[in-house]
Design a protein around this motif. Structure first.
Motif, PDB file in Angstrom:
ATOM      1  N   SER B 142       0.829  -1.202   0.000  1.00  0.00           N
ATOM      2  CA  SER B 142       0.000   0.000   0.000  1.00  0.00           C
ATOM      3  C   SER B 142       0.863   1.251   0.000  1.00  0.00           C
ATOM      4  O   SER B 142       0.605   2.200  -0.740  1.00  0.00           O
ATOM      5  CB  SER B 142      -0.909  -0.015   1.233  1.00  0.00           C
ATOM      6  N   PHE B 143       1.939   1.217   0.804  1.00  0.00           N
ATOM      7  CA  PHE B 143       2.870   2.347   0.843  1.00  0.00           C
ATOM      8  C   PHE B 143       3.446   2.611  -0.538  1.00  0.00           C
ATOM      9  O   PHE B 143       3.494   3.746  -1.013  1.00  0.00           O
ATOM     10  CB  PHE B 143       3.968   2.004   1.856  1.00  0.00           C
ATOM     11  N   LEU B 144       3.873   1.527  -1.205  1.00  0.00           N
ATOM     12  CA  LEU B 144       4.486   1.706  -2.518  1.00  0.00           C
ATOM     13  C   LEU B 144       3.477   2.189  -3.543  1.00  0.00           C
ATOM     14  O   LEU B 144       3.797   2.960  -4.436  1.00  0.00           O
ATOM     15  CB  LEU B 144       5.121   0.394  -2.982  1.00  0.00           C
ATOM     16  N   LEU B 145       2.221   1.751  -3.395  1.00  0.00           N
ATOM     17  CA  LEU B 145       1.232   2.164  -4.372  1.00  0.00           C
ATOM     18  C   LEU B 145       0.770   3.594  -4.133  1.00  0.00           C
ATOM     19  O   LEU B 145       0.520   4.326  -5.080  1.00  0.00           O
ATOM     20  CB  LEU B 145       0.035   1.203  -4.341  1.00  0.00           C
ATOM     21  N   ILE B 146       0.661   4.005  -2.861  1.00  0.00           N
ATOM     22  CA  ILE B 146       0.282   5.394  -2.601  1.00  0.00           C
ATOM     23  C   ILE B 146       1.353   6.318  -3.155  1.00  0.00           C
ATOM     24  O   ILE B 146       1.072   7.357  -3.737  1.00  0.00           O
ATOM     25  CB  ILE B 146       0.111   5.665  -1.093  1.00  0.00           C
ATOM     26  N   GLY B 147       2.607   5.919  -2.977  1.00  0.00           N
ATOM     27  CA  GLY B 147       3.694   6.736  -3.480  1.00  0.00           C
ATOM     28  C   GLY B 147       4.050   6.425  -4.913  1.00  0.00           C
ATOM     29  O   GLY B 147       5.181   6.633  -5.325  1.00  0.00           O
ATOM     30  N   PHE B 148       3.067   5.928  -5.675  1.00  0.00           N
ATOM     31  CA  PHE B 148       3.368   5.511  -7.053  1.00  0.00           C
ATOM     32  C   PHE B 148       3.896   6.677  -7.873  1.00  0.00           C
ATOM     33  O   PHE B 148       4.850   6.543  -8.627  1.00  0.00           O
ATOM     34  CB  PHE B 148       2.121   4.917  -7.687  1.00  0.00           C
ATOM     35  N   TRP B 149       3.253   7.832  -7.722  1.00  0.00           N
ATOM     36  CA  TRP B 149       3.759   9.010  -8.421  1.00  0.00           C
ATOM     37  C   TRP B 149       4.692   9.733  -7.471  1.00  0.00           C
ATOM     38  O   TRP B 149       4.373  10.780  -6.914  1.00  0.00           O
ATOM     39  CB  TRP B 149       2.603   9.919  -8.844  1.00  0.00           C
ATOM     40  N   HIS B 150       5.850   9.124  -7.263  1.00  0.00           N
ATOM     41  CA  HIS B 150       6.674   9.549  -6.141  1.00  0.00           C
ATOM     42  C   HIS B 150       7.341  10.896  -6.351  1.00  0.00           C
ATOM     43  O   HIS B 150       7.995  11.399  -5.453  1.00  0.00           O
ATOM     44  CB  HIS B 150       7.740   8.502  -5.825  1.00  0.00           C
ATOM     45  N   GLY B 158       1.896  11.344   1.955  1.00  0.00           N
ATOM     46  CA  GLY B 158       0.775  10.446   2.228  1.00  0.00           C
ATOM     47  C   GLY B 158       1.236   9.013   2.416  1.00  0.00           C
ATOM     48  O   GLY B 158       0.771   8.302   3.310  1.00  0.00           O
ATOM     49  N   ALA B 159       2.184   8.593   1.568  1.00  0.00           N
ATOM     50  CA  ALA B 159       2.666   7.217   1.682  1.00  0.00           C
ATOM     51  C   ALA B 159       3.354   7.005   3.018  1.00  0.00           C
ATOM     52  O   ALA B 159       3.151   5.989   3.694  1.00  0.00           O
ATOM     53  CB  ALA B 159       3.618   6.917   0.523  1.00  0.00           C
ATOM     54  N   GLN B 160       4.180   7.979   3.404  1.00  0.00           N
ATOM     55  CA  GLN B 160       4.910   7.831   4.670  1.00  0.00           C
ATOM     56  C   GLN B 160       3.937   7.782   5.837  1.00  0.00           C
ATOM     57  O   GLN B 160       4.084   6.982   6.763  1.00  0.00           O
ATOM     58  CB  GLN B 160       5.845   9.019   4.813  1.00  0.00           C
ATOM     59  N   LYS B 161       2.919   8.644   5.786  1.00  0.00           N
ATOM     60  CA  LYS B 161       1.954   8.669   6.882  1.00  0.00           C
ATOM     61  C   LYS B 161       1.218   7.344   6.969  1.00  0.00           C
ATOM     62  O   LYS B 161       1.050   6.782   8.055  1.00  0.00           O
ATOM     63  CB  LYS B 161       0.958   9.792   6.587  1.00  0.00           C
ATOM     64  N   ALA B 162       0.782   6.840   5.804  1.00  0.00           N
ATOM     65  CA  ALA B 162       0.044   5.580   5.807  1.00  0.00           C
ATOM     66  C   ALA B 162       0.922   4.463   6.363  1.00  0.00           C
ATOM     67  O   ALA B 162       0.487   3.662   7.198  1.00  0.00           O
ATOM     68  CB  ALA B 162      -0.414   5.239   4.387  1.00  0.00           C
ATOM     69  N   LEU B 163       2.170   4.425   5.889  1.00  0.00           N
ATOM     70  CA  LEU B 163       3.061   3.350   6.339  1.00  0.00           C
ATOM     71  C   LEU B 163       3.279   3.443   7.831  1.00  0.00           C
ATOM     72  O   LEU B 163       3.200   2.445   8.549  1.00  0.00           O
ATOM     73  CB  LEU B 163       4.400   3.442   5.606  1.00  0.00           C
ATOM     74  N   ASP B 231      -5.053  11.307   3.088  1.00  0.00           N
ATOM     75  CA  ASP B 231      -3.797  11.580   2.402  1.00  0.00           C
ATOM     76  C   ASP B 231      -3.418  10.452   1.467  1.00  0.00           C
ATOM     77  O   ASP B 231      -2.600  10.632   0.567  1.00  0.00           O
ATOM     78  CB  ASP B 231      -2.672  11.792   3.422  1.00  0.00           C
ATOM     79  N   ALA B 232      -3.997   9.264   1.680  1.00  0.00           N
ATOM     80  CA  ALA B 232      -3.696   8.162   0.781  1.00  0.00           C
ATOM     81  C   ALA B 232      -4.410   8.315  -0.549  1.00  0.00           C
ATOM     82  O   ALA B 232      -4.191   7.516  -1.457  1.00  0.00           O
ATOM     83  CB  ALA B 232      -4.111   6.840   1.422  1.00  0.00           C
ATOM     84  N   TYR B 546       0.064  14.488  14.505  1.00  0.00           N
ATOM     85  CA  TYR B 546       0.958  13.719  13.640  1.00  0.00           C
ATOM     86  C   TYR B 546       2.009  14.617  13.016  1.00  0.00           C
ATOM     87  O   TYR B 546       3.182  14.301  12.990  1.00  0.00           O
ATOM     88  CB  TYR B 546       0.146  13.017  12.542  1.00  0.00           C
ATOM     89  N   ASP B 547       1.560  15.774  12.495  1.00  0.00           N
ATOM     90  CA  ASP B 547       2.502  16.623  11.786  1.00  0.00           C
ATOM     91  C   ASP B 547       3.576  17.175  12.688  1.00  0.00           C
ATOM     92  O   ASP B 547       4.693  17.422  12.257  1.00  0.00           O
ATOM     93  CB  ASP B 547       1.746  17.786  11.113  1.00  0.00           C
ATOM     94  N   ARG B 548       3.211  17.357  13.969  1.00  0.00           N
ATOM     95  CA  ARG B 548       4.244  17.873  14.853  1.00  0.00           C
ATOM     96  C   ARG B 548       5.202  16.764  15.253  1.00  0.00           C
ATOM     97  O   ARG B 548       6.381  16.993  15.510  1.00  0.00           O
ATOM     98  CB  ARG B 548       3.601  18.476  16.105  1.00  0.00           C
ATOM     99  N   LEU B 549       4.658  15.537  15.301  1.00  0.00           N
ATOM    100  CA  LEU B 549       5.438  14.457  15.888  1.00  0.00           C
ATOM    101  C   LEU B 549       6.383  13.791  14.900  1.00  0.00           C
ATOM    102  O   LEU B 549       7.498  13.438  15.241  1.00  0.00           O
ATOM    103  CB  LEU B 549       4.447  13.403  16.412  1.00  0.00           C
ATOM    104  N   ILE B 550       5.923  13.589  13.678  1.00  0.00           N
ATOM    105  CA  ILE B 550       6.681  12.702  12.809  1.00  0.00           C
ATOM    106  C   ILE B 550       7.470  13.397  11.698  1.00  0.00           C
ATOM    107  O   ILE B 550       8.679  13.403  11.737  1.00  0.00           O
ATOM    108  CB  ILE B 550       5.770  11.616  12.201  1.00  0.00           C
ATOM    109  N   PRO B 551       6.813  13.971  10.723  1.00  0.00           N
ATOM    110  CA  PRO B 551       7.634  14.470   9.628  1.00  0.00           C
ATOM    111  C   PRO B 551       8.302  15.772  10.023  1.00  0.00           C
ATOM    112  O   PRO B 551       8.136  16.264  11.114  1.00  0.00           O
ATOM    113  CB  PRO B 551       6.614  14.705   8.510  1.00  0.00           C
TER     114      PRO B 551
END
Lengths: 199, 786, 113
Positions: B142-150, B158-163, B231-232, B546-551
């Motif tokens: 799913s991560f790879l497919l969300i980030g298909f248009w990387h 979105g891919a990173q968040k989903a993963l 975001d996915a 999430y936005d404050r914590l991770i990315p």
């Protein structure tokens, strides 16, 4: 970085003039290693080397042949042969090496193949890989000769070691000679020379 | 057979990846047969499973840990498997029309195949660890497919968040499974069901419950983990339809269903699961009303509908579980077709913004019909299947008040109320989608001229939309063949399920009519209501957390700082790390065994020459270190080499002495030949005092450590060596007298063969390095003649 | 003798590691060579020193022979050490050519690697 820049500029500029003039180029504060190793060598060495080489080669063969029973063997013999050719190269220069016209990498390949064939021969006869056999051969005049198939393997080792040493020596010695200009890269003013387009 | 079916998509995907570049424009056509074959297989299995004899497969993997590769088809698995393979086939067909041939189609279809296999693995696994393996595999694909248009940063985000979210949930799930194993002693689902009492009464029950439920909620995008689903939507639309509405998010549903007989049945389960479900229902629907991007509306709507299903599972009665499964199937049909319609609108109009769209019914009539089927089904209007689901939902909610959730007392009446509220919002946004996009005037300025979508994209959506009607009119076909075996398997008793349109005038019908009325009113009053909704104060936003914590400045930056601490890009630091580790290991193991070791060996007599020799070597070593020019340094190195060879000669190793002598000579010659190309200076570049002292310390420590090793090695013989064998048998077995040479070429010939290979490789390496063509220099002097 | 050789090995290793940790490429190369020599001595020390005669079987059998196994290992190590040294020399040469400097501090990786 500055000293190097100065050295490189002077060296690269002097390349073009020096090759034409045939004079030795001078790195900073170092005794010159002449461009052609034979220039400036004493005449004695150049004369004596012609028969010295054969003596050394005979020594190498002797040590190789009796390696199984006395100190010696493929490694030592290979190194002695390499030392002989190295001595001739230092004495007579790259012209002699080119006249020899032999690519030492083939020697490496021959050596590896010999070792492999020696091992595979045992497999073909149904024994494990690299099984050796030995025996005594009675010749009329020469007496008892102890033979062993390990000598073939040792020959392979000899060829590989000799060929590898010589190809390394000739590659280093011949680099930067005519046909391959010194590839000193002049990077003006860069503090951190790192090529981004290098893979 | 079952194992082959599960492995088929993986093998096909690997084969596609290997020869993919040639197939790339036509990859879709090659991939289409796979899900069709899988679907037909599962259809063929329907009567078998109904009779209770579904396919099974088992093969031991790690029996000591209780992990077997156990697969089995039962009723619940079959429903999900049919959904997965069926929608997979439709998606492959749709993607052929949706994606342009220039895209990386091989990767796309490979990932779809891997996902298909993994998702089937999740629903068919009978061993918890196998289920977990496939679960995480779906997260990865799913991560790879969300980030298909990387190349798009939103897609990467979105891919990173989903993963991140799904893998955290997966980790909780893993912990839950490990706890289950320690409590019940088995990872097999059927065995666990038999030991249910043991689990229910163990002290680890609550952690297991919480962790499992966390795993399911992260996967199914429930509050507060729903933030990854909108975001996915950066993924291509067929993927959004396949993964993020019809199948992957249903994995959490599947997990909750199979855990219901195991962990369910008590107040904590009911309260937690139905509470979160209802919250998601309302929150998702509320947020969906506020969105302007068509896919975002559908994403939040998925959150809300999944919340509905989760709430139904939470209610826990037979009727509610039936309703949950039924709605799972229905949701897949109408949401799937709506996502495909959104894709078609995007494909033909170039935009998904509902504020810019309108009046598309005139130019895209067939799409409009399909959208109408989907929207009205989701809203719960007859004669669509959504109506049946809603009825069952309200019925179960009412039943739960006096049933499983009766412990809440009077507050239990909140549940039907919340259900109604959520449904009102759902009704409103369904009508909003339908009428704002398709009714009204056609806008003048659209990025592309809208046209009807190609047939290859219409057919999958039409098939799904047709199911909304087919299931509505023949629900008992579904009930008899699919739902009954499933529910019977879940509850362990044979049940009879009958779904009908008309249940008589009862409270649930009243609630339905109330929803229609209020929902229509909300739709009509939307402009005013919109102001109200946007004016409400913003509560704590999970996205902000999430936005404050991770990315950005969060976890990722912290991880970067930690890495920067030890990755200094300096060669010496890496050497120091290696040496420190070596020191710790060696000194540590010495100190651990210190009482068993003798430290001082029996000292053999030392002649004065030995002292002289030692002094010579040490002096030469210091000379190498302290010299300022390269030639004295190399000559000192030569002196060391010759001294070592002298040592070999004195200590009865003639072969070694000869070899070392020759090698040293050749090395010296090599050094001098190479000096022409190396820089002239030899003195060390300036380093800080502290650094120098640190280097000295490390060097001395290493020297001491190695001395210690030498002493210990000489004083302790752990066992008698094998050299005696060589000495005794050299003459007999090989006919040679030089034992060292005999060992090298005869006894250990293979090692020597390896050694000459190494030397050959070194020679080739030297040749290649010297003969490499130069990097393009910036300032070329002279020609480049190769 | 054993103590003496342990000290010599330690000295060689210390010098070799100290050179390995320096900034100049040629010094690193010499450090590797020194360490290799230390390893050779260490290997020989692992067999008993002063054990007996050289491992050559002549007509007269000796009372005890020196341990032939470490000697075989050392022979291999010598030759391979030579190969490594030769390769490192050429690596230094090439690195100096391409990067233009023999200072490892200046040849560090880029920030984002």
């Amino acid at each position: 970085m500055k000293p190097y820049a100065k050295t490189k500029t002077s060296e690269t500029l002097s390349n073009k003039t020096d090759r034409a003039a045939g004079s030795p180029k001078t790195p900073q504060a170092e005794p010159t290693a002449p461009r052609d190793a034979s220039k400036g060598n004493p005449l004695i060495l150049q004369t004596s080397i012609r028969w010295l080489v054969y003596i050394i080669l005979f020594l190498a063969f002797f040590l190789f042949w009796y390696g199984h029973h006395a100190p010696g063997g493929g490694f030592i013999a290979g190194l002695i042969t390499a030392a002989a050719v190295l001595l001739a190269y230092l004495a007579l220069g790259s012209r002699w090496l080119h006249s020899l016209d032999f690519d030492f990498k083939y020697l490496v390949a021959i050596g590896l193949s010999l070792a492999l064939v020696c091992g595979l021969a045992a497999v073909l006869l149904g024994r494990p890989f690299l099984t050796h056999s030995f025996g005594v051969l009675s010749l009329p005049l020469l007496g008892d000769i102890q033979w062993t198939t390990a000598t073939v393997f040792d020959l392979g080792v000899y060829c590989t070691v000799c060929g590898a040493c010589l190809s390394i020596i000739t590659a280093i010695g011949e680099s930067g000679r005519d046909g391959r200009p010194d590839r000193k890269v002049h990077i003006p003013g860069r503090q951190n020379p790192r090529h981004k387009d290098e893979a | 057979m079952l194992a082959a079916i599960i492995l088929l998509p993986f093998l096909y995907g690997i084969a596609l990846a290997c020869c993919g570049c040639k197939l790339s424009p036509r990859a879709g056509l090659f991939v289409l047969p796979v899900p069709i074959v899988l679907f037909l297989y599962f259809v063929w299995q329907i009567p078998r499973v109904a009779a209770g004899a579904g396919a099974a497969f088992s093969c031991p993997l790690l029996p000591q840990l209780g992990i077997d590769f156990a697969l089995g088809l039962n009723g619940v698995s079959l429903i999900f498997a049919l959904l997965i393979s069926g929608i997979g086939a439709l998606i492959c067909c749709y993607s052929i029309g949706y994606l342009k041939p220039q895209e990386n189609l091989t990767a796309y279809y490979c990932l779809i195949l891997f996902f298909l296999g993994a998702m089937l693995g999740v629903v068919v696994a009978r061993n918890l660890m196998v289920l977990y393996l496939f679960w995480e595999w779906t997260s990865v694909t799913s991560f790879l497919l969300i980030g298909f248009w990387h190349d798009r940063s939103r897609a990467r985000y979105g891919a990173q968040k989903a993963l991140f979210l799904t893998v955290c949930g997966g980790f909780c799930l893993f912990a839950a499974f490990v706890l289950l194993y320690t409590v019940a002693g088995s990872l097999d689902i059927d065995t666990l069901l038999q030991r249910k009492e043991l689990i229910l009464h163990s002290p680890a029950y609550i952690p297991i419950l919480i962790l499992t439920v966390l795993g399911a909620f992260t996967k199914s995008a429930q509050i507060p983990f729903h933030i990854w689903l909108p975001d996915a939507m950066e993924a291509p639309t067929p993927i959004s339809c396949f993964l993020h509405s019809a199948t992957m998010v249903k994995a959490g549903i599947y997990l909750l269903l199979i855990m219901t007989p195991l962990l369910g049945g008590n107040a904590l389960w009911f309260a937690a699961v139905s509470g979160v479900g209802l919250l998601s229902l309302i929150w998702g629907a509320y947020q969906a009303l506020k969105q302007t991007d068509l896919k975002a509306i559908l994403a939040y709507s998925t959150v809300s509908q999944l919340g509905l299903i989760v709430a139904l599972i939470g209610f826990g009665s037979q009727a509610s579980l039936t309703a949950a499964l039924f709605h799972t199937v229905n949701h897949a049909t109408f949401k799937g077709s709506l996502f495909l319609v959104a894709g078609m609108i995007d494909h033909s109009c170039g935009t998904r913004d509902v504020r810019r769209l309108g009046g598309l019914a005139k130019v895209m009539p067939r799409t409009a019909v399909l959208a109408a089927c989907g929207c009205l089904a989701m809203a719960g209007l007859p004669p669509f299947n959504g109506f049946l689901s809603k009825e069952l939902f309200f019925g179960s909610a009412l039943e739960a008040v006096s049933g499983n959730l009766a412990f809440l007392g009077g507050a239990a009446w909140l549940i039907p109320a919340l259900a109604v509220l959520g449904s009102i919002f759902t009704f409103a946004y369904c009508l909003l989608i339908l009428f704002r996009v398709f009714a009204g005037p056609l806008p003048a300025a659209l990025p592309q001229t809208p046209h009807e979508a190609p047939r290859i994209m219409l057919w999958p959506s039409a098939i799904l939309a047709s199911f909304t009607l087919i299931i509505a009119f023949f629900p008992n076909l579904l009930a008899r063949y699919l739902l009954t075996p499933a529910i019977s398997g879940l509850l362990g008793e044979t049940v009879r399920i009958h779904i009908a349109f008309w249940h008589g005038f009862n409270l649930s019908l009243l609630m339905t009519l109330l929803v229609f009325a209020l929902g229509f009113a909300l739709y009509k009053a939307w402009p005013q209501a919109r102001k109200l909704f946007f004016g409400l104060p913003k509560l704590c936003s999970a996205n902000a957390v999430y936005d404050r914590l991770i990315p950005g400045n969060g976890l990722i930056a912290a991880a970067g700082k930690v890495t920067d601490l030890y990755m200094t890009r300096r060669l010496q630091d890496y050497i120091v790390f290696n040496l420190l580790f070596f020191l710790c290991m060696t000194l540590g193991s010495i100190f651990c065994h210190v009482h068993g070791l003798r430290l001082l060996p029996e000292i053999s007599p030392v002649s004065p020459f030995a002292y002289a020799w030692a002094a010579c070597i040490i002096a030469a070593a210091i000379a190498v270190v302290r010299s300022q020019n390269r030639i004295p340094a190399v000559l000192s190195l030569g002196a060391i080499g010759y001294s070592v060879s002298f040592f070999f000669a004195v200590f009865c190793a003639p072969d070694l002495a000869l070899t070392q002598l020759l090698i040293e000579t050749v090395s010296l010659a090599l050094f001098f030949l190479a000096f022409r190309h190396l820089p002239a200076s030899f003195a060390d570049k300036p380093q800080s005092r502290r650094r120098k002292r640190f280097n000295l310390l490390i060097a001395l420590l290493t020297g001491c450590c190695v001395s210690l090793v030498a002493l210990i090695g000489q004083s302790n013989r752990m066992f008698s060596g094998i050299s005696g064998y060589y000495v005794e048998n050299a003459k007999a077995l090989t006919g040679g007298s030089n034992i060292v040479n005999v060992i090298l070429v005869d006894f250990r010939g293979l090692d020597t063969m390896g050694e000459i290979s190494v030397i050959a490789v070194a020679a080739i390496g030297v040749f290649v390095l010297i003969g490499l063509s130069p990097v393009k220099p910036f300032n070329r002097q002279g020609g480049d003649r190769q | 003798m054993e103590l003496l050789i342990a000290i010599v090995i330690g000295a060689l290793f210390s010098a070799g590691i100290y050179l390995l940790l320096s900034r100049t490429l040629l010094r690193i190369l010499l450090g590797v060579s020194l360490t290799t020599h230390g390893v050779l001595l260490l290997l020989l020390a692992m067999g008993k020193l002063n054990a007996g005669a050289a491992p050559l079987l002549h007509a007269r059998a000796a009372a005890a022979y020196a341990d032939p196994l470490p000697q075989a290992l050392i022979l291999t190590a010598i030759v391979i050490g030579f190969g490594i040294t030769a390769f490192l020399i050429v690596l230094c040469y090439r690195a100096y050519q391409v990067l233009g400097s023999d200072d490892t501090e200046l040849c560090r990786g880029a920030e984002n690697e």
